[in-house]
Design a protein around this motif. Structure first.
Motif, PDB file in Angstrom:
ATOM      1  N   VAL A  30      48.203  39.790  35.312  1.00 34.55           N
ATOM      2  CA  VAL A  30      46.754  40.018  35.452  1.00 34.55           C
ATOM      3  C   VAL A  30      46.006  38.684  35.585  1.00 34.55           C
ATOM      4  O   VAL A  30      45.045  38.574  36.358  1.00 34.55           O
ATOM      5  CB  VAL A  30      46.197  40.861  34.271  1.00 34.55           C
ATOM      6  CG1 VAL A  30      46.369  40.182  32.931  1.00 34.55           C
ATOM      7  CG2 VAL A  30      44.732  41.201  34.489  1.00 34.55           C
ATOM      8  N   ASP A  31      46.454  37.659  34.858  1.00 35.01           N
ATOM      9  CA  ASP A  31      45.788  36.352  34.933  1.00 35.01           C
ATOM     10  C   ASP A  31      45.981  35.749  36.329  1.00 35.01           C
ATOM     11  O   ASP A  31      45.088  35.090  36.866  1.00 35.01           O
ATOM     12  CB  ASP A  31      46.368  35.393  33.880  1.00 35.01           C
ATOM     13  CG  ASP A  31      46.335  36.000  32.488  1.00 35.01           C
ATOM     14  OD1 ASP A  31      45.317  36.623  32.154  1.00 35.01           O
ATOM     15  OD2 ASP A  31      47.335  35.863  31.743  1.00 35.01           O
ATOM     16  N   LEU A  32      47.149  36.005  36.892  1.00 38.72           N
ATOM     17  CA  LEU A  32      47.437  35.468  38.230  1.00 38.72           C
ATOM     18  C   LEU A  32      46.616  36.207  39.299  1.00 38.72           C
ATOM     19  O   LEU A  32      46.107  35.594  40.245  1.00 38.72           O
ATOM     20  CB  LEU A  32      48.947  35.577  38.510  1.00 38.72           C
ATOM     21  CG  LEU A  32      49.490  34.929  39.774  1.00 38.72           C
ATOM     22  CD1 LEU A  32      49.062  33.476  39.921  1.00 38.72           C
ATOM     23  CD2 LEU A  32      51.024  35.013  39.797  1.00 38.72           C
ATOM     24  N   VAL A  33      46.468  37.522  39.132  1.00 35.36           N
ATOM     25  CA  VAL A  33      45.622  38.268  40.076  1.00 35.36           C
ATOM     26  C   VAL A  33      44.200  37.688  40.010  1.00 35.36           C
ATOM     27  O   VAL A  33      43.566  37.430  41.047  1.00 35.36           O
ATOM     28  CB  VAL A  33      45.593  39.783  39.732  1.00 35.36           C
ATOM     29  CG1 VAL A  33      44.597  40.521  40.620  1.00 35.36           C
ATOM     30  CG2 VAL A  33      46.983  40.397  39.873  1.00 35.36           C
ATOM     31  N   GLU A  34      43.714  37.439  38.792  1.00 38.57           N
ATOM     32  CA  GLU A  34      42.355  36.890  38.643  1.00 38.57           C
ATOM     33  C   GLU A  34      42.247  35.517  39.302  1.00 38.57           C
ATOM     34  O   GLU A  34      41.261  35.213  39.967  1.00 38.57           O
ATOM     35  CB  GLU A  34      41.984  36.770  37.157  1.00 38.57           C
ATOM     36  CG  GLU A  34      41.554  38.102  36.580  1.00 38.57           C
ATOM     37  CD  GLU A  34      41.423  38.096  35.053  1.00 38.57           C
ATOM     38  OE1 GLU A  34      41.607  37.031  34.425  1.00 38.57           O
ATOM     39  OE2 GLU A  34      41.154  39.186  34.512  1.00 38.57           O
ATOM     40  N   LEU A  35      43.291  34.707  39.123  1.00 35.01           N
ATOM     41  CA  LEU A  35      43.266  33.360  39.722  1.00 35.01           C
ATOM     42  C   LEU A  35      43.192  33.451  41.256  1.00 35.01           C
ATOM     43  O   LEU A  35      42.398  32.758  41.893  1.00 35.01           O
ATOM     44  CB  LEU A  35      44.522  32.583  39.304  1.00 35.01           C
ATOM     45  CG  LEU A  35      44.680  31.187  39.893  1.00 35.01           C
ATOM     46  CD1 LEU A  35      43.644  30.221  39.315  1.00 35.01           C
ATOM     47  CD2 LEU A  35      46.090  30.637  39.635  1.00 35.01           C
ATOM     48  N   VAL A  36      44.013  34.344  41.832  1.00 34.06           N
ATOM     49  CA  VAL A  36      44.030  34.467  43.306  1.00 34.06           C
ATOM     50  C   VAL A  36      42.661  34.953  43.796  1.00 34.06           C
ATOM     51  O   VAL A  36      42.107  34.412  44.760  1.00 34.06           O
ATOM     52  CB  VAL A  36      45.153  35.431  43.774  1.00 34.06           C
ATOM     53  CG1 VAL A  36      45.100  35.631  45.282  1.00 34.06           C
ATOM     54  CG2 VAL A  36      46.527  34.919  43.359  1.00 34.06           C
ATOM     55  N   ARG A  37      42.112  35.950  43.124  1.00 35.00           N
ATOM     56  CA  ARG A  37      40.799  36.470  43.553  1.00 35.00           C
ATOM     57  C   ARG A  37      39.709  35.409  43.371  1.00 35.00           C
ATOM     58  O   ARG A  37      38.825  35.258  44.211  1.00 35.00           O
ATOM     59  CB  ARG A  37      40.441  37.741  42.765  1.00 35.00           C
ATOM     60  CG  ARG A  37      41.231  38.960  43.215  1.00 35.00           C
ATOM     61  CD  ARG A  37      40.787  39.448  44.603  1.00 35.00           C
ATOM     62  NE  ARG A  37      41.623  40.541  45.081  1.00 35.00           N
ATOM     63  CZ  ARG A  37      42.361  40.514  46.190  1.00 35.00           C
ATOM     64  NH1 ARG A  37      42.420  39.438  46.950  1.00 35.00           N
ATOM     65  NH2 ARG A  37      43.052  41.562  46.567  1.00 35.00           N
ATOM     66  N   ASP A  38      39.788  34.662  42.270  1.00 32.78           N
ATOM     67  CA  ASP A  38      38.773  33.643  41.983  1.00 32.78           C
ATOM     68  C   ASP A  38      38.792  32.533  43.049  1.00 32.78           C
ATOM     69  O   ASP A  38      37.762  32.107  43.537  1.00 32.78           O
ATOM     70  CB  ASP A  38      39.065  33.068  40.587  1.00 32.78           C
ATOM     71  CG  ASP A  38      38.042  32.021  40.190  1.00 32.78           C
ATOM     72  OD1 ASP A  38      36.841  32.314  40.367  1.00 32.78           O
ATOM     73  OD2 ASP A  38      38.448  30.930  39.738  1.00 32.78           O
ATOM     74  N   ARG A  39      39.999  32.119  43.471  1.00 32.61           N
ATOM     75  CA  ARG A  39      40.104  30.976  44.383  1.00 32.61           C
ATOM     76  C   ARG A  39      40.143  31.376  45.844  1.00 32.61           C
ATOM     77  O   ARG A  39      39.807  30.578  46.724  1.00 32.61           O
ATOM     78  CB  ARG A  39      41.350  30.143  44.049  1.00 32.61           C
ATOM     79  CG  ARG A  39      41.354  29.606  42.648  1.00 32.61           C
ATOM     80  CD  ARG A  39      40.126  28.751  42.365  1.00 32.61           C
ATOM     81  NE  ARG A  39      40.189  27.476  43.059  1.00 32.61           N
ATOM     82  CZ  ARG A  39      40.473  26.312  42.477  1.00 32.61           C
ATOM     83  NH1 ARG A  39      40.678  26.274  41.183  1.00 32.61           N
ATOM     84  NH2 ARG A  39      40.535  25.208  43.183  1.00 32.61           N
ATOM     85  N   PHE A  40      40.564  32.599  46.149  1.00 37.65           N
ATOM     86  CA  PHE A  40      40.742  32.975  47.559  1.00 37.65           C
ATOM     87  C   PHE A  40      39.987  34.261  47.924  1.00 37.65           C
ATOM     88  O   PHE A  40      40.208  34.825  48.997  1.00 37.65           O
ATOM     89  CB  PHE A  40      42.239  33.137  47.884  1.00 37.65           C
ATOM     90  CG  PHE A  40      42.996  31.845  47.751  1.00 37.65           C
ATOM     91  CD1 PHE A  40      43.141  30.986  48.839  1.00 37.65           C
ATOM     92  CD2 PHE A  40      43.544  31.463  46.533  1.00 37.65           C
ATOM     93  CE1 PHE A  40      43.825  29.777  48.712  1.00 37.65           C
ATOM     94  CE2 PHE A  40      44.222  30.259  46.396  1.00 37.65           C
ATOM     95  CZ  PHE A  40      44.366  29.403  47.484  1.00 37.65           C
ATOM     96  N   ALA A  41      39.112  34.695  47.027  1.00 40.19           N
ATOM     97  CA  ALA A  41      38.306  35.911  47.240  1.00 40.19           C
ATOM     98  C   ALA A  41      39.188  37.052  47.769  1.00 40.19           C
ATOM     99  O   ALA A  41      40.231  37.330  47.214  1.00 40.19           O
ATOM    100  CB  ALA A  41      37.134  35.604  48.159  1.00 40.19           C
ATOM    101  N   ASP A  42      38.793  37.644  48.909  1.00 40.34           N
ATOM    102  CA  ASP A  42      39.552  38.797  49.402  1.00 40.34           C
ATOM    103  C   ASP A  42      40.549  38.430  50.490  1.00 40.34           C
ATOM    104  O   ASP A  42      41.027  39.302  51.215  1.00 40.34           O
ATOM    105  CB  ASP A  42      38.584  39.860  49.963  1.00 40.34           C
ATOM    106  CG  ASP A  42      37.841  40.531  48.827  1.00 40.34           C
ATOM    107  OD1 ASP A  42      38.390  40.547  47.706  1.00 40.34           O
ATOM    108  OD2 ASP A  42      36.713  40.993  49.045  1.00 40.34           O
ATOM    109  N   TYR A  43      40.836  37.121  50.645  1.00 41.00           N
ATOM    110  CA  TYR A  43      41.725  36.718  51.743  1.00 41.00           C
ATOM    111  C   TYR A  43      43.086  37.423  51.648  1.00 41.00           C
ATOM    112  O   TYR A  43      43.603  37.924  52.639  1.00 41.00           O
ATOM    113  CB  TYR A  43      41.911  35.191  51.771  1.00 41.00           C
ATOM    114  CG  TYR A  43      42.924  34.809  52.817  1.00 41.00           C
ATOM    115  CD1 TYR A  43      42.589  34.798  54.179  1.00 41.00           C
ATOM    116  CD2 TYR A  43      44.258  34.554  52.472  1.00 41.00           C
ATOM    117  CE1 TYR A  43      43.533  34.524  55.152  1.00 41.00           C
ATOM    118  CE2 TYR A  43      45.212  34.282  53.443  1.00 41.00           C
ATOM    119  CZ  TYR A  43      44.845  34.264  54.775  1.00 41.00           C
ATOM    120  OH  TYR A  43      45.786  34.005  55.734  1.00 41.00           O
TER     121      TYR A  43
END
Ligand code: FAD
Length: 281
Positions: free
Chosen positions: A118-131
């Protein structure tokens, strides 16, 4: 459901040798006839296959036609390392990920900055939005570290709410467990596509060993049927194709939105099962 709506995908591990690379190219070519959505490539938690995974997904993506989807784990990695890798993926046009916690190889102790998927999903969304389109793991038979189904579904729900788009399950041979998991998710108003992970049976004694490690249950009736053929891989595979075909039929008939095959870099058994299901192209 039409074939177009059906989400078919195949999973590979990144080969290390030239022979392994050639074999995987042939496997990909054979499986392409089934029109898959994507080819996913595993990632050794702790970074052990980092460069091989990167090389394999770039090769798949560059061939065009079928999306490459690297797996990404967070154990033993810093956020900076993860972000740099994701930037490389983006630079190569890769826009799908399977996001996981991973299990540290024995001997490795560093946990990494992200503790759970879950922390990794948050990191990806935080840094790469919906890419990136993000898939996460689901465990119809409950993840080995979880006390019970309810806790596991709660943590699964958190991954979905953090921005995952779909889920792929650990493999299983008991269709009821999958539908029970889907019901448990629906009761919590979580209704993402949960794609069943399908493991063809290539060598039953290796499968038993691997299943013990990852917590996948092999029903007694399958063990006892396979016991008819202790040293006969060909008969094990033939029976395995029948068993897995029936499992897939049950899943599809009852609404599973797709199938994700754990191929072990081989095409033959997956193709035989898909042919039986009339999904081979
Ligand atoms: P998580 O979702 O983080 O869950 C791990 C455990 O922690 C679960 O028991 C969960 O219930 C619990 N949990 C979650 N959040 C919390 C919280 N906040 N507090 C307390 N407990 C919590 N492994 C690899 O190394 N490389 C791969 O390429 C790979 N590919 C995979 C592909 C698929 C489709 C699947 C199903 C598994 C794959 N795995 C891979 C294995 C996976 O890494 C392991 O099963 C790992 O143990 C859990 O990963 P996860 O992403 O499910 O973890």
């Amino acid at each position: 459901m039409s074939k177009q709506d059906f989400n078919l995908s195949f999973e590979f591990f990144p080969p290390r040798t030239e022979a392994g690379k050639e074999k995987l190219v042939a496997t990909r070519q054979a499986l392409a006839a089934t029109n898959p959505e994507f080819y996913s490539v595993t990632f050794g938690a702790g970074g052990s296959t980092r460069d091989n995974t990167l090389e394999t997904v770039i090769d798949i993506q560059q061939k065009g036609g079928i999306d490459a989807c690297p797996h990404l784990t967070c154990v033993g990695a810093t956020n900076q390392e993860i972000i740099e890798l994701l930037e490389q993926y983006r630079a190569h046009g890769i826009h799908r990920l399977v996001v996981l916690r991973g299990d540290l190889p024995s001997g490795m102790v560093a946990m990494g900055e992200c503790k759970y998927a879950v922390d990794l999903v948050e990191l990806v969304r935080d840094r790469f939005a919906d890419y990136f389109s993000i898939a996460v793991a689901a465990y119809p038979e409950v993840h080995p570290d979880s006390k019970n189904l309810a806790t596991d579904v709660d943590f699964f729900a958190r991954k979905m709410k953090a921005g995952a788009d779909l889920a792929i399950t650990q493999y299983f041979y008991n269709a009821e467990g999958y539908f029970h998991f889907i019901d448990a998710c629906q009761q919590k108003q979580i209704e993402p596509p949960v794609i069943p992970g399908i493991m063809p049976i290539g060598n039953f004694s290796s499968l038993k060993k691997f299943s013990r490690q990852c917590g996948a249950e092999i029903p007694r009736w399958i063990k006892k049927s396979m016991a008819n053929y202790p040293d006969d891989i060909e008969s094990q595979q033939k029976l395995g194709v029948e068993i897995v075909t029936r499992l897939c039929e049950k899943l599809i008939d009852n609404g599973a939105p797709g199938l994700h095959f754990y191929t072990m870099n081989q095409s033959r058994l997956s193709l035989q099962i898909l042919k039986n299901l009339n999904l081979d192209g």
